[in-house]
Motif scaffolding. Structure first.
Motif, short mmCIF file in Angstrom:
data_model
loop_
_atom_site.label_atom_id
_atom_site.label_comp_id
_atom_site.label_asym_id
_atom_site.label_seq_id
_atom_site.Cartn_x
_atom_site.Cartn_y
_atom_site.Cartn_z
N TYR A 15 6.90 -109.45 -42.59
CA TYR A 15 5.67 -108.76 -42.12
C TYR A 15 4.75 -109.90 -42.01
N SER A 16 4.58 -110.94 -42.42
CA SER A 16 3.49 -111.94 -42.37
C SER A 16 3.57 -112.45 -41.00
N THR A 17 4.75 -112.47 -40.29
CA THR A 17 4.97 -112.91 -38.90
C THR A 17 4.34 -112.03 -38.01
N ILE A 18 4.21 -110.74 -38.24
CA ILE A 18 3.65 -109.73 -37.27
C ILE A 18 2.42 -109.07 -37.70
N SER A 19 1.72 -109.51 -38.92
CA SER A 19 0.87 -108.82 -39.24
C SER A 19 -0.70 -109.14 -38.69
N SER A 20 -0.70 -109.98 -37.62
CA SER A 20 -1.84 -110.32 -36.98
C SER A 20 -1.78 -110.28 -35.47
N PRO A 21 -1.76 -109.41 -34.76
CA PRO A 21 -1.48 -109.35 -33.29
C PRO A 21 -2.87 -109.99 -32.72
N LEU A 22 -2.97 -110.76 -31.55
CA LEU A 22 -4.18 -111.25 -31.28
C LEU A 22 -4.10 -110.90 -29.76
N MET A 23 -3.21 -110.64 -28.88
CA MET A 23 -3.26 -110.26 -27.65
C MET A 23 -2.17 -109.27 -27.18
N SER A 24 -2.42 -108.39 -26.18
CA SER A 24 -1.36 -107.60 -25.73
C SER A 24 -1.27 -107.51 -24.24
N ASN A 25 -0.36 -106.95 -23.83
CA ASN A 25 -0.02 -106.83 -22.41
C ASN A 25 -0.13 -108.37 -21.85
N ILE A 26 0.55 -109.40 -22.09
CA ILE A 26 0.25 -110.52 -21.56
C ILE A 26 1.26 -110.87 -20.26
N THR A 27 0.64 -111.42 -19.47
CA THR A 27 1.15 -111.92 -18.17
C THR A 27 1.18 -113.10 -17.67
N PHE A 28 2.26 -114.09 -17.42
CA PHE A 28 1.85 -115.51 -16.99
C PHE A 28 1.99 -115.42 -15.14
N LYS A 29 1.21 -116.08 -14.83
CA LYS A 29 1.21 -115.91 -13.31
C LYS A 29 1.21 -117.52 -12.62
N VAL B 119 12.00 -118.48 -12.75
CA VAL B 119 11.06 -118.58 -14.02
C VAL B 119 11.58 -117.81 -14.99
N THR B 120 11.53 -118.10 -16.20
CA THR B 120 12.02 -117.17 -17.39
C THR B 120 10.96 -115.96 -17.49
N ASN B 121 10.97 -115.28 -18.62
CA ASN B 121 10.17 -113.96 -18.76
C ASN B 121 8.70 -114.50 -18.67
N VAL B 122 7.92 -113.76 -17.97
CA VAL B 122 6.81 -113.88 -17.69
C VAL B 122 5.81 -112.79 -18.31
N ARG B 123 6.37 -111.61 -19.01
CA ARG B 123 5.80 -110.56 -19.52
C ARG B 123 6.10 -110.29 -20.87
N TYR B 124 4.98 -110.28 -21.72
CA TYR B 124 5.21 -110.19 -23.34
C TYR B 124 4.34 -108.90 -23.66
N PRO B 125 4.94 -107.94 -24.63
CA PRO B 125 3.96 -106.79 -24.86
C PRO B 125 2.81 -107.20 -25.93
N ILE B 126 3.13 -108.48 -26.67
CA ILE B 126 2.23 -108.52 -27.84
C ILE B 126 2.33 -109.97 -28.40
N PHE B 127 1.42 -110.74 -28.66
CA PHE B 127 1.31 -112.20 -29.15
C PHE B 127 0.81 -112.22 -30.48
N PHE B 128 1.39 -112.81 -31.49
CA PHE B 128 1.04 -112.61 -32.98
C PHE B 128 0.51 -113.97 -33.28
N LYS B 129 -0.36 -113.97 -34.07
CA LYS B 129 -1.15 -115.13 -34.65
C LYS B 129 0.03 -116.12 -35.37
N GLY B 130 -0.01 -117.36 -34.91
CA GLY B 130 0.76 -118.40 -35.68
C GLY B 130 1.99 -118.61 -34.85
N SER B 131 2.37 -117.89 -33.75
CA SER B 131 3.70 -117.94 -32.98
C SER B 131 3.12 -118.71 -31.93
N GLU B 132 4.39 -118.46 -30.92
CA GLU B 132 3.98 -119.09 -29.58
C GLU B 132 4.80 -118.63 -28.41
N LEU B 133 4.33 -118.25 -27.45
CA LEU B 133 4.87 -117.95 -26.11
C LEU B 133 5.36 -118.97 -25.18
#
Length: 797
Positions: A511-525, A533-547
């Motif tokens: 739960y601690s890994t997903i407890s703090s969403p910081l951004m949603s609907n992320i797109t790399f351009k 290019v690998t996946n450029v769309r992510y539904p959510i970014f959590f604090k402490g992680s990395e895309l």
């Protein structure tokens, strides 16, 4: 237990490489070796035969990408053949990329082929009287690489294995896990981790050793006291070299037998400074990788729906652990959050925060997948605000264990998605939806098919209100494959919770890994010239992680990287800047691409096109995957045996094959053969002083131009040398004129880095390649070594 077969047949008959089910990012090296001289002994002076006289683990971390080289040196000083086992438990997402064995000074290297072609090569080699082997992966959770070898009397064998992985950032740090488990006390045991990042390191540390089968807290008695040397602000070297007494002490503290040696996990944790402008974009040689981990954002308000198994199989210890976990998870909700709790058994019930009880949802039609109109009429409880009062109520009601029954998974999930959709309609775009789903078994009412549930849920979870679903499989009876597929098609990821004493801590850790969403609907351009290019769309970014995104870029093209998303203040755009990486990134791109293709392949019906794409890359970069195999063929002067008859062979055969269904000869327990400890169930920082270069020459040093046998073989066969930093060519004398200084030579002096053949004065000291690797230094694409300074020689940049 599922197995992956890597049938490696070298020299006389078959040897086996088996992938078996494990659960953690770690490796294991075991042996049943004994020696007559310099052998390990227990308190009763029982010799361990044969002997691992040296085990070195070298991990090279650059741009978060790790190449780990494991070298195990085995000696048999007895007058008869003895069997040894080399076994490595790979990280879950790692690819084996190189494997070789050195026998009597001869090196036999494996190569990667398509699985069916590998089988054909194996059969042809065996039928023609050669030894052959192929390594293939057929089960997703199979990670154990094992080779059993009969070592000839008074001889040595050296195993070398390389695997590669990308470290994932979790809870604000990268964590490299190395499981050290030789099965005996080793005189020369060492782990070295080289970290070289393009951004400054904020810290590097080594927490307590772990057993590997539980979440551990720091224990001063298990402090590895590793040496952490700061090279510069971006680089560090971590060394862990426990002596014999320390290995025994650690073994006892970790709950094992001290005479079996150290059996635990060595951990290195670190992080790098963050670029607040849009992440770190590295470009080199036509490839790029984009690391994105913004840290100065506020958490999004979220709507969390807990869908929890309340079936009869959860009764007892598991329900107690779930209740304990929820007592700690619920208080982590923020005041601005909403939450629902759903329990499912024969049917599903929803927590009513006003009445503080679970209200059954009576589904008469059983028309799952089309319950929306019925659920609208059911007047289900609204989502509760995460106030202190509501959290206290929820903690109390969770303790109710009544009405446990069957396992109606689809009812719980469909109701959970309905509650999310209703909240999104009432308050559009205000709350980030998250559905956490836990089960310990298989569906047996409502819908019994995991595929049918996945298809139904994916259809329901569509449109603008899609919610990430995070399934948790609790215990050995849960269908992990079903839950992995469910998560991959619904924007989430799955996690397995082991039925152990620390299950509650596992749930809280997840739960601690997903407890703090910081951004949603992320797109790399990127610019149009960016490709593959690998996946450029992510539904959510959590604090402490990395895309992480990687791809190719044309020459003289400006990548112009931008990241679009939504945060608490609304839409946001990050403009990233480019930097030069510390090492090539092509293999990192290949690794990410293969992983992505294989993941996508699991979710489609027609796998042909994706299989070909994955295979082409796996063959090009020598990755052992679920579509490729590892093959070794060596000439044989005796009759070969196949896997059906391999169990009956003479003790003089240097390799053995053990079928997964019956025990290996290497696992006998006797005074001269120690049984390797069973594999534990796994889920699955810095001060350096530079030495000045001495110009003094050791005039007493004599040398010979005769090459060591291992080097002669490499030169004759035009092979490269495998090092923790990659594969390097041997080169020729004087092919490189640049000679940088280096800190340590085989004669214990400072030196200069030269091509191996330019340093004949130390040939007699380089008894095998593992000794050479201690003095290895890179010279562009060539393998160099730290050579004593000759008179009149000065280092050059």
């Amino acid at each position: 237990m599922k197995y992956r077969h890597l049938i490696i047949v070298l020299l006389i008959v078959l040897s086996e490489i088996v992938f078996s089910t494990v659960s953690d990012d770690s490796f294991l090296v075991t042996s049943t070796e004994s020696t007559k001289e310099e052998s390990s002994t227990d308190s009763n002076n029982i010799q361990v035969n044969p002997q691992i006289y040296s085990m070195q683990i070298n991990a090279n971390v650059t741009n978060r990408y790790v190449r780990t080289l494991i070298t195990s040196n085995v000696r048999n000083l007895m007058k008869k053949s003895e069997e040894a086992t080399f076994s490595v438990i790979l990280p879950e997402n790692a690819f084996v990329s190189e494997f070789e064995m050195e026998i009597k000074g001869k090196i036999y290297k494996a190569y990667v082929k398509e699985t069916e072609e590998a089988r054909k090569i194996y059969k042809e080699a065996v039928s023609s009287g050669q030894s052959a082997a192929h390594v293939e992966l057929s089960a997703r959770d199979s990670k154990t690489f094992t080779v059993s070898v009969n070592i000839e009397p008074e001889s040595k064998t050296i195993f070398r294995l390389v695997y590669e992985e990308l470290l994932q950032r979790r809870i604000g740090q990268y964590e490299l896990v190395i499981n050290v488990h030789p099965g005996q006390v080793v005189k020369d045991l060492g782990v070295q981790v080289y970290i070289n990042e393009s951004r400054p390191l904020t810290y590097v540390k080594t927490p307590s050793l772990r057993t590997g089968n539980e979440i551990s807290k720091n224990d001063e008695n298990l402090n590895p006291s590793a040496q952490i040397d700061v090279i510069n602000k971006n680089s560090a070297v971590v060394k862990f070299s426990p002596d014999i007494n320390q290995q025994k002490t650690f073994a006892e503290k970790l709950g094992g037998n001290k005479e079996n040696g150290l059996a635990g996990q060595f951990i290195v944790q670190y992080d790098v400074e963050r670029d607040p402008r849009g992440g770190e974009v590295l470009v080199r040689d036509g490839y790029f990788v984009h690391f994105f981990a913004p840290s100065e954002l506020e958490s999004l308000p979220k709507h969390v729906v807990f869908v929890l198994d309340h079936s009869g199989s959860m009764s007892g210890r598991k329900i107690d652990q779930l209740i304990e976990a929820m007592q700690n998870i619920l208080p982590q909700l923020k005041p601005e959050d909403l939450f629902n709790i759903i329990r499912f058994a024969d049917d599903a019930s929803v927590w009513n925060s006003v009445e503080n009880k679970f209200v059954p949802v009576n589904i008469i039609s059983r028309d799952y997948g089309s319950l929306e109109s019925h659920l609208k009429d059911a007047n289900l409880p609204q989502a509760a605000k995460a106030t202190n009062r509501n959290i206290k109520k929820a903690k109390n009601v969770m303790k109710n264990r009544s009405h446990m029954g069957l396992t109606n998974i689809i009812a719980g999930l469909e109701i959970g998605l309905f509650l999310i959709k209703r909240t999104q309609e009432y308050t559009p775009n205000k709350y980030q939806p998250i559905l956490i789903f836990l089960t310990d078994g298989l569906p047996n009412v409502g819908m019994n098919s995991g595929d049918e549930i996945t298809n139904t849920v994916t259809k329901l979870n569509s449109g603008t209100t899609r919610a990430p679903i995070f399934p948790l499989s609790f215990g050995s009876e849960a269908d992990k494959n079903f839950l992995q597929t469910l998560s991959s098609q619904n924007l989430g990821f799955s996690r397995h919770i082991y039925e152990a004493a620390d299950a509650s801590l596992q749930l809280q850790d997840f739960y601690s890994t997903i407890s703090s969403p910081l951004m949603s609907n992320i797109t790399f351009k990127y610019v149009h010239s960016a490709s593959d290019v690998t996946n450029v769309r992510y539904p959510i970014f959590f604090k402490g992680s990395e895309l992480v995104v990687a791809g190719k870029i044309g020459e003289n093209s400006d990548l112009l990287p931008q990241v679009y998303g939504t945060c608490t203040t609304g839409p946001v755009i990050f403009n990233s800047t480019l930097t030069e990486p510390v090492s090539p990134i092509e293999r990192l791109w290949a690794y990410l691409t293969v992983q992505q293709i294989l993941k996508e392949r699991e979710t489609v019906d027609n796998k042909t096109e994706l299989t070909k794409k994955a295979l082409d890359l796996a063959l090009k970069y020598s990755f052992v995957t679920s579509v490729s195999s590892l093959v070794v063929v060596k000439p044989n002067q005796t009759q070969a045996v196949d896997s059906e008859t391999a169990g009956a062979k003479s003790s003089s055969d240097p390799f053995t094959l053990s079928s997964p269904g019956r025990p290996s000869h290497s696992h006998h327990t006797a005074s001269r053969r120690r049984k390797p400890p069973s594999h534990p169930r796994r889920r699955s920082r810095i001060g350096h002083t530079r030495l000045s270069l001495s110009t003094t020459i050791d005039t007493s040093l004599t040398h010979s131009e005769t090459l060591p046998q291992w080097l002669e073989d490499l030169k004759k066969n035009n092979r490269s040398i495998i090092t923790p930093q990659g594969s390097f060519q041997l080169g020729q004398k004087s092919v490189v004129t640049t000679r940088p200084s280096c800190p340590s030579t085989p004669t214990n002096t400072t030196g200069i880095c030269t091509i191996i053949f330019d340093c004949p004065e130390v040939f007699t000291l380089l008894t095998d390649i593992s000794v050479y690797l201690k003095y290895f230094c890179p010279l562009t694409k060539y393998a160099g070594m730290c050579c004593p300074v000759k008179k009149g020689t000065t280092p050059s940049a």
